[in-house]
Each structure stands twice: as structure tokens, then as C-alpha cells.
Design a protein around this motif. Structure first.
Motif, short mmCIF file in Angstrom:
data_model
loop_
_atom_site.label_atom_id
_atom_site.label_comp_id
_atom_site.label_asym_id
_atom_site.label_seq_id
_atom_site.Cartn_x
_atom_site.Cartn_y
_atom_site.Cartn_z
N THR A 26 0.69 -1.24 -0.01
CA THR A 26 0.22 -0.16 -0.08
C THR A 26 0.87 1.35 -0.09
N GLN A 27 0.42 2.11 -0.85
CA GLN A 27 1.32 3.33 -1.07
C GLN A 27 0.65 4.48 -0.32
N SER A 28 1.21 5.43 0.66
CA SER A 28 0.70 6.45 0.94
C SER A 28 1.37 7.71 0.66
N ILE A 440 7.94 5.90 15.69
CA ILE A 440 7.13 6.92 16.18
C ILE A 440 6.06 7.10 15.06
N VAL A 441 4.83 6.93 15.78
CA VAL A 441 3.63 6.70 14.96
C VAL A 441 2.54 7.77 15.32
N GLU A 571 9.36 7.60 6.36
CA GLU A 571 8.68 6.91 5.15
C GLU A 571 9.30 7.26 3.90
N ALA A 572 10.21 6.30 3.21
CA ALA A 572 10.87 6.63 2.38
C ALA A 572 10.63 6.14 0.83
N THR A 573 9.46 5.47 1.08
CA THR A 573 8.78 4.73 -0.29
C THR A 573 7.27 5.25 -0.64
N HIS A 602 4.69 5.24 9.07
CA HIS A 602 3.14 5.81 8.63
C HIS A 602 2.23 4.38 8.46
N ARG A 603 2.93 3.14 8.07
CA ARG A 603 2.12 1.89 7.66
C ARG A 603 2.63 1.04 8.85
#
Length: 646
Positions: A26-28, A440-441, A571-573, A602-603
Motif C-alpha cells: 500500500t502506498q501512502s 514513532i507513529v 517513510e521513504a517509499t 506511516h504503515r
């Protein structure tokens, strides 16, 4: 962040690969407004460091800086630069004096030539008149040559001053805390270092010459007029105070207008810079009309500010010229009466009128250039505001270098807020052992990177303390602390230069072999090798001639080359394709081995094996613990995790 990178701590590559196989792709997306950074030597990570609400509270328009003017302070600031090149300034003063003194001889010679003329045929001594005329020509030629040399010298002087001023402003920007950049538009800062300093340059190279010349001319002309006729000088004194008072009044009136003009230009530059950087998004949302309307409004305000400043600046010269013409009329009338009573000769009256024109000329010029002078003072005031900003708090004199880094990090009872009115982090405690993975979320805008900013000491904590290897970070030098971290952010920073220079940015003495090794580890070497110039390929500013995935791999190579014991990952991707994501995941596995990692995730499916998870919401750490512990609590983290799989 790439899913399997979180499993790579302590060299556990097998477990990381298992997570990659079982995790969705899943992309964010994240439209972060942060200034792009790529290593620990770049401290302009500030915009991403704080929550959106806090940034909104702190950010201000350039218009809010309209403080009361202080002409004396501005002039003292300019004098500090002038006195550095005192020998050039002294030479300019000598040239100005000599040039104007030679020019002042002309009216006297003209009067003597006129007095030689008598009524009647053959009564004019041609030889003597021609002699005075030739002398006048000679003096005026010498004066012109000296004026030419003066102009060249002043241009050189202004160039040196402007060069140093720009260097000082840029050096100051490097010394300022990141909070300064949170509170000022980038375009406004650029406007100060470019437009405002250009205005100062123009004033120094032209207006300063006129000021020098005017002082010599006014004083010399006044002395000559007193010698010729003190009575006519008294007549002139009637209108001189009117010119001075009017000029001073208009100077006070136009100064705020020129300050506002500079600020409106800075505001417009900031808007243009922001819109150009986001042009792709604007077009994607078909927002061109909205942006054009906003620009029209800002442009209209800038045009109105320019008009008001230029209008009131332009009426000064004609008004002062009118006053001086009244003075000349009075001098002519009184001079004629004195001639009839044989108190003055025609030559004296002619010389006096010429000297009066020279005397009033500089006053007219001063009135005409008042707009440029006020503009330069307003520009200098904006430049000196930057130079007078408090620098980042210096390291304490007993601060020591962080050496033999193990990677242990402890946060004890830390509280922090970007403003005194709002506390973001409250009584945070954390203990990260060597090689631990700390995630850290939280929701977007929750303030996750505030914690990262505190770790990097972009901001100092309000209460409590942060320790690295049992050293309180305020007792360490900032440079050694920040070099202890490697950083890979979602928003990459690529500058105009070769690929080699971009990868080696964090390590100045890096060899080509080291750069190649880092590129291989980051899975980007094969791409670089296939380029026509290889590692000597020049990237455009912001890396626009390569893809986002390739830019991300270059920043990973940069972080690998630094080989720091602690790692900060965003989040690098989230904005790359699946194939590139897999490449980045493999590179990140290598990067995370045996490092203490702080990950903004993030994920949540990617952080299940984290040693500690900080859950941030509305700027507060609401929960922390391992994934299993947090899931058992069925609290905020549980709901956040479940929402990603609904």
C-alpha cells in the motif's frame, strides 16, 4: 518507511525479508512542507519537525516586521561596513573634494572675464577673456576626470561592501536556529539577500558619490558667495530653511512607504517561490485560476506600495526646485539693485548667480534622490534585522566532542513546546539501547518529528534532559551530535552538482572508492554506471533530471557513506513505484544493521518488531510500548492499526 527495514535491526536480515514477503505494498502520500535535508549536517529540517497547528501559530507574514524605524542604527550598521575599507573611502573623499574644488573655480573665472568687458566697440580685451575661458575649460576638464575616477572608486567600494554583506547574511542564515525559518517565508529571505542588498549597492555606488560631492559643493559655494556679497547670502537664507524643512518632512513621510514596498516585494517573492515549487500539484488539481487570483491580489498590493513610495518620492524634487527658483528670483532682484548703487559689479552678480545654482543644485539632487535614499535605508533595515537576529545558542565552553559512539539514547522527563503557551511534548521518557528500533507513529500533523528535532537538538528541551551514551546532549557540541546521526527522509534533497558530490556531501574527504561502495550498498551503482558520465554526471538543482526513486537511493547512499551509529528514517517509499520500493527496502536493510534507529512510520504493519513504539496524537505521546503490548491495550494504537486494514 520500507516495510522490511524495520526488521533489519541487529543484522536480522532473514526476519526482515519475511516481513517484506507478507506485507502489502500500500502506498501512502505525504505532502510534507519540510525543507529538504539529507544528512545530519543540514539543520533545515525544521518545517517538518513540528505539527501543522504549531507551525501555523508561529509563522508570520513579512508585514508583521514593520517595527519603528531607527535611522541612526541603520547608518551605524552601514558605517561598520564602510570603515572596513577606510582607505578607499578616504581616497573617495579626497577625489570628491578635489573634483568639486576645481569645479568651484569656474564661476569665479567667469565673473572676472565679464568684468573685463566694457561698453563700446573695441573695448573687449579678447586675449584676457580667452585666457579666462581656457582656464575655465582646463579646470572643468580636470574636475570631470577626477569625478570619473571617483565614480570608478565608489563602484569598487560598493562591490566590496555588498560582497561582504551578502557573505555575512548567508553566514548568519547558517547560524540561525531553525525556528527563524519557521517564522519567515523563504521568498522573503531570498529577497533580503538579493533585492535589498542590490538596492544598497545602487545607493552606495551612486547616491553616496552625490552626497560627497554635494557637501563639498554646498560648503565651497557658500564660502564664495559670502566673499562676493554677504547681503545676497542673507536673501538666499530666506528660502533655504523652507527647502530643508520640507525635505525632512517628506523623508519622514516616505520612509515607511519604502519599507512597506520592500516587504510587499518579499511577500510576493515568497508566494511565487511557494507556487513554483508546487506547480505540479497546482496543475493536478486544476488550481491555476485560484493561484492567479491570489497572485493578482498580492501583485496589486505590491504595485500599490511601489506607487505610493515612488509618487511621494518623486514630488520632492520638483517642489524643492520651485523653492530654489524663488530664491534665485530674489537674488536677481536684489543683485540688480546693488549693481545700480555700485555695490556689486556685473561679474560679481554673474559669479554669485552661478554659485547660488551650485549651492541649490545639491539640494535639488538630494531631494530628487530622496526616494533612492529612503529605499536603501528601508532595504538596509531589513538586511540588518537578519544580521541582528540572535544566533543559535552557542555550545557551552566545556562542551565536548561525542566520540566512540555506541548508540544509547535516553529521554528523561522531557517537556517541550514551540511556544510558551502550548506544550507539545509532556513528560516524555524513553530508553533506547544500542541497536534498538524506536518507531514513532501517529496521525498526520500529530507532531511526530518534534521528537526527532529534539534528538538532533534543532530545538532545546524546556524541561528534562536527553542523553546519548550517558552524555547530556547540551554538554556536547552540536556538530558532533548531529554527525552521530544519519538521516533518510521522505523528501529528498539533491543539489546542483555531480552525483559524486551529492553522495559525498556528508563526508568531505570521501574517496571515489568509498562513494562507489556506498552506491552499491544502496542499489544505485548500476544505474550510475550506465550514465554517459557516470559519477561525474551533473544533476540539476533539486535533481529534476532523475526520478524520485533514484533520488531516494542517492540519499540512502549518502547516509550509508556517513556510517553513523544512529539512524533517523522517515517513510521513504510512499511516493515511488513497487519495484523501486523493493530496491529501497533492500538498501535500507543494509543501512539499518547494528544501528540505533528512530523511525517515523506511516504503515503500522512495518513496525511490529520495533523495540518501542511511541504513539503521538495532537502533539502528545499518548501511548508507548511494543506492538503486542499496545494491541492488548486496545487503545489509540489499536484503533490506528485496525483502521489500516478495514
Amino acid at each position: 518507511m520500507a516495510k522490511d527495514m524495520f526488521q533489519a535491526r541487529k543484522g536480522s536480515k532473514e526476519r526482515a525479508e519475511k516481513v517484506v514477503d507478507n506485507t502489502n505494498n500500500t502506498q501512502s502520500s505525504n505532502n510534507s512542507n519540510s525543507v529538504k535535508v539529507s544528512n545530519t549536517q543540514s539543520s533545515n529540517n525544521s518545517n517538518s519537525a513540528k505539527s501543522n497547528t504549531t507551525k501555523a501559530n508561529n509563522t508570520k507574514s513579512p508585514n508583521t516586521e514593520d517595527r519603528p524605524k531607527n535611522t541612526g542604527k541603520v547608518l551605524r550598521g552601514l558605517w561598520r561596513y564602510l570603515r572596513i575599507y577606510w582607505w578607499m573611502l578616504f581616497g573617495a573623499i579626497l577625489l570628491a573634494m578635489a573634483s568639486n574644488l576645481f569645479a568651484l573655480v569656474g564661476p569665479m573665472l567667469s565673473g572676472k572675464a565679464i568684468d573685463l568687458i566694457e561698453f563700446g566697440v573695441g573695448k573687449v580685451p579678447i586675449k584676457e577673456v580667452l585666457w579666462y575661458a581656457l582656464l575655465m575649460i582646463g579646470f572643468y576638464i580636470i574636475s570631470s576626470i577626477l569625478s570619473y575616477l571617483l565614480s570608478i572608486l565608489m563602484i569598487r567600494l560598493s562591490q566590496k561592501i555588498v560582497r561582504k554583506m551578502r557573505n555575512d547574511v548567508f553566514d548568519k542564515l547558517m547560524e540561525l536556529p531553525v525556528g527563524f525559518f519557521d517564522q519567515h517565508l523563504a521568498g522573503d529571505i531570498i529577497s533580503r539577500i538579493s533585492y535589498d542588498i542590490d538596492v544598497i549597492n545602487t545607493s552606495l555606488s551612486t547616491d553616496l558619490v552625490q552626497i560627497f560631492a554635494s557637501i563639498i559643493t554646498v560648503v565651497g559655494s557658500l564660502i564664495m558667495m559670502i566673499i562676493i556679497s554677504p547681503s545676497l547670502v542673507l536673501v538666499m537664507l530666506i528660502t533655504i530653511p523652507m527647502s530643508i524643512l520640507y525635505t525632512k518632512y517628506m523623508a519622514n513621510k516616505t520612509r515607511p512607504l519604502f519599507r512597506k514596498r520592500s516587504e510587499k516585494l518579499g511577500q510576493m517573492n515568497g508566494f511565487v517561490e511557494e507556487m513554483v515549487s508546487g506547480l505540479q500539484t497546482i496543475k493536478a488539481y486544476a488550481g491555476e485560476d485560484v493561484v492567479l487570483d491570489k497572485f493578482d491580489h498580492i501583485n496589486e498590493e505590491a504595485v500599490e506600495a511601489y506607487y505610493q513610495a515612488d509618487y511621494y518620492g518623486s514630488i520632492v524634487g520638483p517642489t524643492v526646485n520651485f523653492i530654489n527658483n524663488i530664491s534665485l528670483t530674489c537674488v536677481t532682484i536684489v543683485g540688480s539693485v546693488l549693481y545700480l548703487y555700485n555695490k556689486l559689479t556685473l561679474g560679481d552678480i554673474s559669479s554669485f548667480v552661478l554659485y547660488s545654482r551650485k549651492f541649490s543644485g545639491p539640494i535639488n539632487e538630494a531631494a530628487n534622490i530622496i526616494s533612492e535614499i529612503q529605499s536603501s535605508l528601508a532595504a538596509a533595515e531589513r538586511v540588518f534585522r537578519v544580521l541582528n537576529e540572535p544566533s543559535e545558542v552557542a555550545d557551552t565552553y566545556q562542551a565536548k566532542e561525542l566520540q566512540n559512539i555506541q548508540g544509547k539514547v535516553a529521554i528523561e522527563n522531557v517537556s517541550f513546546g514551540y511556544t510558551k503557551e502550548k506544550t507539545i511534548i509532556k513528560n516524555l521518557n524513553l530508553n533506547a539501547k544500542e541497536g534498538n528500533l524506536i518507531a514513532i507513529v501517529g496521525p498526520t500533523g500529530a507532531g511526530k518529528t518534534t521528537i526527532i528535532n529534539l534528538l538532533m537538538r534543532f530545538y532545546d528541551v524546556d524541561q528534562g534532559a536527553i542523553y546519548v551514551d550517558d552524555n547530556e546532549i547540551r554538554d556536547l557540541t552540536r556538530e558532533s551530535l548531529r554527525k552521530a546521526y544519519a538521516m533518510v527522509l521522505q523528501d529528498t534533497w539533491i543539489f546542483g552538482g555531480t552525483i559524486y558530490e551529492n553522495i559525498a556531501y556528508g563526508k568531505e574527504d570521501a574517496t571515489m572508492e568509498e562513494v562507489v561502495a556506498a552506491a552499491k550498498a544502496a542499489k544505485i551503482h548500476s544505474y550510475i554506471r550506465n550514465l554517459p558520465l557516470g559519477y561525474d554526471t551533473v544533476l540539476n538543482e533539486d535533481g529534476m533530471n532523475i526520478s524520485k526513486g533514484q533520488k531516494q537511493l542517492l540519499t540512502i547512499a549518502r547516509a550509508m557513506l556517513l556510517d553513523a551509529k544512529m539512524l533517523i528514517l522517515d517513510e521513504a517509499t510512499s511516493n515511488v513505484d513497487t519495484r523501486t520500493e523493493i530496491q529501497i527496502q533492500k538498501a535500507m536493510r543494509n543501512l539499518m544493521v547494528d544501528k540505533t534507529c528512530f523511525v517515523i512510520a506511516h504503515r503500522l504493519s512495518t513496525i511490529q518488531s520495533a523495540d518501542n513504539i511511541l504513539v503521538v496524537n495532537e502533539g502528545n505521546v499518548v501511548e508507548q510500548g511494543t506492538h503486542s503490548d499496545l494491541m492488548k491495550k486496545r487503545g489509540f494504537y489499536y484503533r490506528l492499526y485496525a483502521s489500516q486494514f478495514e
